[in-house]
Design a protein around this motif. Sequence first.
Motif, short mmCIF file in Angstrom:
data_model
loop_
_atom_site.label_atom_id
_atom_site.label_comp_id
_atom_site.label_asym_id
_atom_site.label_seq_id
_atom_site.Cartn_x
_atom_site.Cartn_y
_atom_site.Cartn_z
N HIS A 77 77.83 -3.28 77.25
CA HIS A 77 77.98 -2.31 78.34
C HIS A 77 78.30 -3.02 79.65
O HIS A 77 79.18 -2.58 80.40
CB HIS A 77 76.71 -1.46 78.48
N GLU A 78 77.60 -4.10 79.94
CA GLU A 78 77.85 -4.86 81.16
C GLU A 78 79.26 -5.43 81.16
O GLU A 78 79.96 -5.38 82.18
CB GLU A 78 76.82 -5.97 81.32
N ALA A 79 79.71 -5.96 80.02
CA ALA A 79 81.06 -6.52 79.92
C ALA A 79 82.10 -5.42 80.11
O ALA A 79 83.11 -5.61 80.79
CB ALA A 79 81.25 -7.21 78.58
N GLU A 80 81.85 -4.26 79.52
CA GLU A 80 82.78 -3.14 79.67
C GLU A 80 82.87 -2.71 81.13
O GLU A 80 83.96 -2.42 81.64
CB GLU A 80 82.32 -1.97 78.80
N THR A 81 81.74 -2.67 81.81
CA THR A 81 81.72 -2.29 83.23
C THR A 81 82.53 -3.27 84.06
O THR A 81 83.34 -2.87 84.91
CB THR A 81 80.27 -2.23 83.74
N VAL A 82 82.35 -4.56 83.81
CA VAL A 82 83.09 -5.59 84.55
C VAL A 82 84.58 -5.48 84.26
O VAL A 82 85.41 -5.53 85.18
CB VAL A 82 82.55 -7.00 84.21
N LEU A 83 84.94 -5.31 82.99
CA LEU A 83 86.36 -5.21 82.64
C LEU A 83 87.00 -3.95 83.23
O LEU A 83 88.14 -4.00 83.70
CB LEU A 83 86.52 -5.22 81.12
N ASN A 84 86.27 -2.85 83.22
CA ASN A 84 86.80 -1.63 83.82
C ASN A 84 87.00 -1.79 85.33
O ASN A 84 88.00 -1.34 85.88
CB ASN A 84 85.90 -0.44 83.53
N ALA A 85 86.04 -2.43 85.99
CA ALA A 85 86.16 -2.65 87.43
C ALA A 85 87.36 -3.56 87.72
O ALA A 85 88.12 -3.31 88.66
CB ALA A 85 84.88 -3.26 87.98
N ALA A 86 87.54 -4.59 86.92
CA ALA A 86 88.67 -5.50 87.11
C ALA A 86 89.98 -4.77 86.86
O ALA A 86 90.96 -4.95 87.58
CB ALA A 86 88.55 -6.70 86.19
N SER A 87 90.00 -3.92 85.86
CA SER A 87 91.20 -3.14 85.55
C SER A 87 91.54 -2.18 86.68
O SER A 87 92.70 -2.05 87.07
CB SER A 87 91.00 -2.38 84.24
N LEU A 89 95.99 -2.92 93.02
CA LEU A 89 96.86 -3.95 93.57
C LEU A 89 98.32 -3.73 93.16
O LEU A 89 99.23 -3.90 93.98
CB LEU A 89 96.40 -5.34 93.12
N THR A 90 98.55 -3.34 91.92
CA THR A 90 99.93 -3.17 91.46
C THR A 90 100.53 -1.87 92.00
O THR A 90 101.74 -1.80 92.21
CB THR A 90 100.01 -3.16 89.92
N SER A 91 99.72 -0.86 92.28
CA SER A 91 100.27 0.38 92.80
C SER A 91 100.65 0.25 94.27
O SER A 91 101.48 0.98 94.77
CB SER A 91 99.28 1.52 92.61
N ARG A 92 100.03 -0.70 94.98
CA ARG A 92 100.37 -0.92 96.39
C ARG A 92 101.69 -1.68 96.53
O ARG A 92 102.37 -1.57 97.50
CB ARG A 92 99.26 -1.72 97.09
N GLY A 93 101.97 -2.53 95.48
CA GLY A 93 103.08 -3.39 95.36
C GLY A 93 104.08 -3.44 96.36
O GLY A 93 104.87 -3.90 96.89
#
Length: 62
Positions: free
Chosen positions: A42-52, A58-62
């Motif tokens: 669960h903690e790993a999923e939370t971190v990966l989702n936050a990073a995603s 960042l890519t939408s501001r491009g």
Amino acid sequence: MRTTLWALEGLEHLFFGNGQRVARRNAWSAVLEDRRRARARHEAETVLNAASDHRTLLTSRG
């Protein structure tokens, strides 16, 4: 609390054979390990989702 635990262990000793006690303790250890792994997932999923989400911003501001 400790005396309650001792009383329960005493009853366990009276009612169950040694093999059953060991099996029950092993099963409980497995349950605790499964819970630990689930928390870690669960903690790993939370971190990966936050990073995603951060990367998407960042890519939408491009």
